[in-house]
Scaffold this active site. Structure first.
Site, PDB file in Angstrom:
ATOM      1  CB  ALA A 155      -0.961   0.003   1.186  1.00 15.18           C
ATOM      2  N   PRO A 162       3.053   4.516  -0.850  1.00 16.45           N
ATOM      3  CG  PRO A 162       3.383   6.618  -1.815  1.00 16.45           C
ATOM      4  CD  PRO A 162       3.489   5.154  -2.121  1.00 16.45           C
ATOM      5  N   GLY A 163       0.430   5.230  -0.240  1.00 17.77           N
ATOM      6  CA  GLY A 163      -0.973   5.378   0.119  1.00 17.77           C
ATOM      7  C   GLY A 163      -1.879   5.944  -0.951  1.00 17.77           C
ATOM      8  CE  LYS A 202      -2.162   2.002  -8.106  1.00 10.79           C
ATOM      9  NZ  LYS A 202      -0.938   2.846  -7.999  1.00 10.79           N
ATOM     10  NE  ARG A 239       7.718   1.404   0.151  1.00 11.47           N
ATOM     11  CZ  ARG A 239       7.227   2.180  -0.811  1.00 11.47           C
ATOM     12  NH1 ARG A 239       7.810   3.340  -1.071  1.00 11.47           N
ATOM     13  NH2 ARG A 239       6.171   1.812  -1.511  1.00 11.47           N
ATOM     14  CG  ASP A 280       0.405  -0.274  -6.906  1.00 13.51           C
ATOM     15  OD1 ASP A 280       0.445  -0.452  -8.129  1.00 13.51           O
ATOM     16  OD2 ASP A 280       0.922   0.720  -6.348  1.00 13.51           O
ATOM     17  CB  CYS A 335       4.331   2.199 -12.217  1.00 14.28           C
ATOM     18  SG  CYS A 335       5.688   1.818 -11.089  1.00 14.28           S
TER      19      CYS A 335
END
Length: 429
Positions: free
Chosen positions: A109, A111-112, A114, A137, A177, A230
């Site tokens: 998750a 840095p947040g 999504k 993190r 992710d 990504c």
């Protein structure tokens, strides 16, 4: 930009006649964007008050391109009105929006971006567990959850195997992710360029396979698994999902998107939505609630003076952190065998005599819920964010301090002087 030769050869073979356009996309500066946090402000209201020139991101209802380089230093950012996010990454919202979201796990998750996107979709209902295996993190993740005023989220730090063991067939939605080779981040993070290689792509693909195997175990029957990266590498994207579906016939592919930087105004992203068509939906163990009568009385005495209406929810101190109290979301499952950084909203700390409210409580509170709300001008906001005291002729006591109607943190008024209670780690330097 000195792109790796092997990377360019791979992309030329993959893209064919569109490769020159892809290569030209690296001559454009990285795209900047923000996503409005609708837990605190509506899209329409933000457009009215925004200090930035904004252009809508086509695939994100609340996403906007912006030219400002320092959007993270604006008081509205400290107030959690928006989250600065790479525009391509917002495409995940299109895939998560139609899914049932009573129980959600964001497995990787930090840095947040999504996590906070899904939290806005959930509108404070259901349970959201945000996990990050790297504890450092995870701290940043927890701070972003706090800043955006999310009430129904637990932030934990553990490995996928532990979550799979504790939550078999439990979640309605699981987002992976995945850590990847980051080919879509070369412009934004050029320091990643020397680390790219075909071997690194293969290593990332193997790690993603392992993560997906554990993530699949946590998806309830009828639930969804969202996978995103990504990167442009097919080994980490389309081929990864095809191989997963071959191993798991209980899942089907519902939607798949790949955003290339020469086709869309963004750095690039891949995401896929899978549905589990076979399986159960199991119940989890409820969170153990430890009650302290003395602590509860102290909180409610504070709440009578602080709120216009006292919150009606479980007040608990379930962690081994002496004196801390939390507003525990209904239905929060037990979170054993893992580091827990956040469980709902931290209310404050009780030392056996006095209750002291937490910064998180202010960030999860709306103006109309407070008896004392100190609205600051933008100039005063900068002073508050630097940790300075301010003068205010209002009733003595704890107050929420905000930019206009939006909370920034806590203050305590004593005889016309408002003492600053913004945590030192959050102050502007």
């Amino acid at each position: 930009m000195n792109l790796p030769a092997e990377f360019l050869a791979r992309m030329r073979e993959r893209l064919g006649e569109t490769f020159p356009a892809f290569l030209s996309s690296y001559e454009v500066p990285p795209w900047r964007a923000l996503r409005v946090n609708t837990l605190k402000v509506s899209r329409e209201e933000f457009l009215r008050v925004s200090p930035f020139a904004l252009e809508p991101v086509p695939w994100a209802q609340n996403g906007f391109y912006l030219e400002a380089e320092k959007a993270g230093s604006d008081p509205y950012h400290f107030a959690g009105l928006y989250y600065v996010q790479e525009p391509s990454a917002m495409c995940v919202g299109e895939l998560t929006a139609p899914c049932k979201k009573e129980r959600v796990l964001d497995l990787c998750a930090a840095p947040g971006g999504k996590t906070t996107l899904i939290a806005a979709q959930m509108r404070g209902e259901g349970i959201l567990i945000a996990n990050e295996i790297d504890f450092g993190r995870a701290v940043i993740l927890s701070q972003n959850v706090e800043r955006l005023g999310i009430k129904n989220c637990a932030v934990v730090s553990t490995d996928p195997e532990t979550l799979a063991q504790q939550f078999p067939e439990y979640f309605d939605l699981v987002l992976v992710d995945a850590p990847c080779s980051g080919e879509g981040m070369f412009k934004k993070e050029p320091e990643a360029l020397p680390h790219w290689s075909p071997n690194n792509v293969a290593m990332c693909a193997a790690r993603q396979r392992d993560i997906l195997e554990e993530a699949a175990k946590t998806v309830a029957g009828g639930g969804h698994l969202i996978y995103s990266t990504c990167t442009f590498a097919e080994e980490e994207d389309e081929w990864q999902i095809r191989a997963f579906l071959e191993r798991h016939p209980e899942f089907v592919l519902e939607q798949e998107e790949k955003l290339y930087p020469h086709k869309y105004k963004g750095e690039g992203h891949y995401c896929a939505r899978l549905k589990k068509i076979e399986g159960e939906r199991r119940r989890g163990k409820s969170y153990p609630i430890e009650r302290s009568t003395q602590a509860n009385k102290a909180f409610y005495a504070f709440a009578e003076d602080f709120f216009t209406e006292v919150p009606k929810s479980e007040i608990a101190a379930p962690w081994p952190c002496r004196g801390r109290m939390y507003l525990v979301p209904a239905g929060m499952p037990a979170l054993n065998m893992m580091s827990r950084l956040r469980l709902g909203v931290e209310l404050g700390e009780f030392d056996g005599r006095v209750f002291k409210p937490a910064h998180a409580l202010a960030m999860a509170t709306k103006r109309e819920e407070c008896r004392r709300f100190v609205s600051l001008t933008r100039e005063e906001c900068l002073r508050y964010l630097r940790g300075e005291t301010l003068e205010r002729e209002i009733e003595n006591g704890w107050c929420v301090v905000g930019v206009e109607d939006y909370p920034l943190g806590l203050g305590k008024v004593v005889n016309g002087v408002m003492k600053n209670h913004l945590p030192k780690g959050l102050r502007k330097r």
